[in-house]
Design a protein around this motif. Structure first.
Motif, PDB file in Angstrom:
ATOM      1  N   TRP A 145      14.367 -11.466 -13.785  1.00  0.00           N
ATOM      2  CA  TRP A 145      13.114 -11.144 -13.111  1.00  0.00           C
ATOM      3  C   TRP A 145      12.927 -12.086 -11.929  1.00  0.00           C
ATOM      4  O   TRP A 145      13.105 -13.297 -12.059  1.00  0.00           O
ATOM      5  N   PRO A 146      12.577 -11.569 -10.761  1.00  0.00           N
ATOM      6  CA  PRO A 146      12.536 -12.403  -9.558  1.00  0.00           C
ATOM      7  C   PRO A 146      11.336 -13.360  -9.448  1.00  0.00           C
ATOM      8  O   PRO A 146      11.307 -14.181  -8.542  1.00  0.00           O
ATOM      9  N   PHE A 147      10.364 -13.258 -10.370  1.00  0.00           N
ATOM     10  CA  PHE A 147       9.179 -14.104 -10.265  1.00  0.00           C
ATOM     11  C   PHE A 147       9.092 -15.048 -11.455  1.00  0.00           C
ATOM     12  O   PHE A 147       9.486 -14.714 -12.565  1.00  0.00           O
ATOM     13  N   ASN A 148       8.532 -16.235 -11.210  1.00  0.00           N
ATOM     14  CA  ASN A 148       8.445 -17.228 -12.265  1.00  0.00           C
ATOM     15  C   ASN A 148       7.032 -17.323 -12.825  1.00  0.00           C
ATOM     16  O   ASN A 148       6.137 -16.593 -12.413  1.00  0.00           O
ATOM     17  N   ASP A 149       6.821 -18.245 -13.750  1.00  0.00           N
ATOM     18  CA  ASP A 149       5.541 -18.388 -14.442  1.00  0.00           C
ATOM     19  C   ASP A 149       4.387 -18.779 -13.514  1.00  0.00           C
ATOM     20  O   ASP A 149       3.226 -18.614 -13.874  1.00  0.00           O
ATOM     21  N   LYS A 150       4.707 -19.301 -12.332  1.00  0.00           N
ATOM     22  CA  LYS A 150       3.659 -19.669 -11.379  1.00  0.00           C
ATOM     23  C   LYS A 150       3.071 -18.441 -10.685  1.00  0.00           C
ATOM     24  O   LYS A 150       2.002 -18.505 -10.099  1.00  0.00           O
ATOM     25  N   ASN A 151       3.805 -17.323 -10.762  1.00  0.00           N
ATOM     26  CA  ASN A 151       3.355 -16.081 -10.139  1.00  0.00           C
ATOM     27  C   ASN A 151       2.553 -15.250 -11.134  1.00  0.00           C
ATOM     28  O   ASN A 151       2.785 -15.303 -12.330  1.00  0.00           O
ATOM     29  N   ARG A 152       1.617 -14.491 -10.595  1.00  0.00           N
ATOM     30  CA  ARG A 152       0.822 -13.600 -11.452  1.00  0.00           C
ATOM     31  C   ARG A 152       1.709 -12.511 -12.065  1.00  0.00           C
ATOM     32  O   ARG A 152       1.489 -12.053 -13.183  1.00  0.00           O
TER      33      ARG A 152
END
Length: 138
Positions: free
Chosen positions: A24-31
């Motif tokens: 997945w291209p987004f991490n936990d800092k992203n919504r």
């Protein structure tokens, strides 16, 4: 998870959906992170870098891509699939009442059986066409 593993999985479980998000291209800092995606009913259907953010609802089957880091998975789900029973509930698995959870599982199983029936019907139709062609040649 591979595609054939996903088909037999119990995707109504958030834990199973979480396991599908390998790249997945987004991490936990992203919504738009893995946890929020899975809780909103999505599982990853990515097949590589070209569609790394492709996700599909386990219940309604709505597939979405083109996610942005600050997208809210629940809002996007409700916006693109307003009739989805899971999106309408708008609750994480832990927040569902027992009756709601059972209703979701029931609908999931009905959908799975309908998909299997359609696949079998398609196979039978193809076999019938083959037999028909053979008969016409006689």
């Amino acid at each position: 998870m591979k595609t054939n593993e996903i088909q037999g999985s119990k995707l109504y479980s958030v834990d199973v959906r979480l396991k599908t998000f390998k790249n997945w291209p987004f991490n936990d800092k992203n919504r738009c992170n893995v946890r929020n995606m899975a809780e909103a009913g999505f599982y990853s259907v990515s097949t590589g870098d070209d569609d790394a953010d492709a996700a599909k609802c386990f219940l309604c089957g709505k597939e979405l891509d083109g996610w942005e880091p600050n997208d809210d998975p629940w809002s996007e789900h409700k916006s693109h699939a307003p009739k989805c029973a899971f999106a309408q509930l708008g609750k994480t698995e832990d927040e569902l009442l027992c009756s709601e959870f059972l209703s979701v599982i029931k609908q999931y199983m009905i959908n799975e059986l309908n998909q299997q029936a359609e696949a079998i019907k398609s196979q039978l139709d193809n076999k019938a066409k083959t037999v028909r062609r053979t008969c016409l040649k006689l």
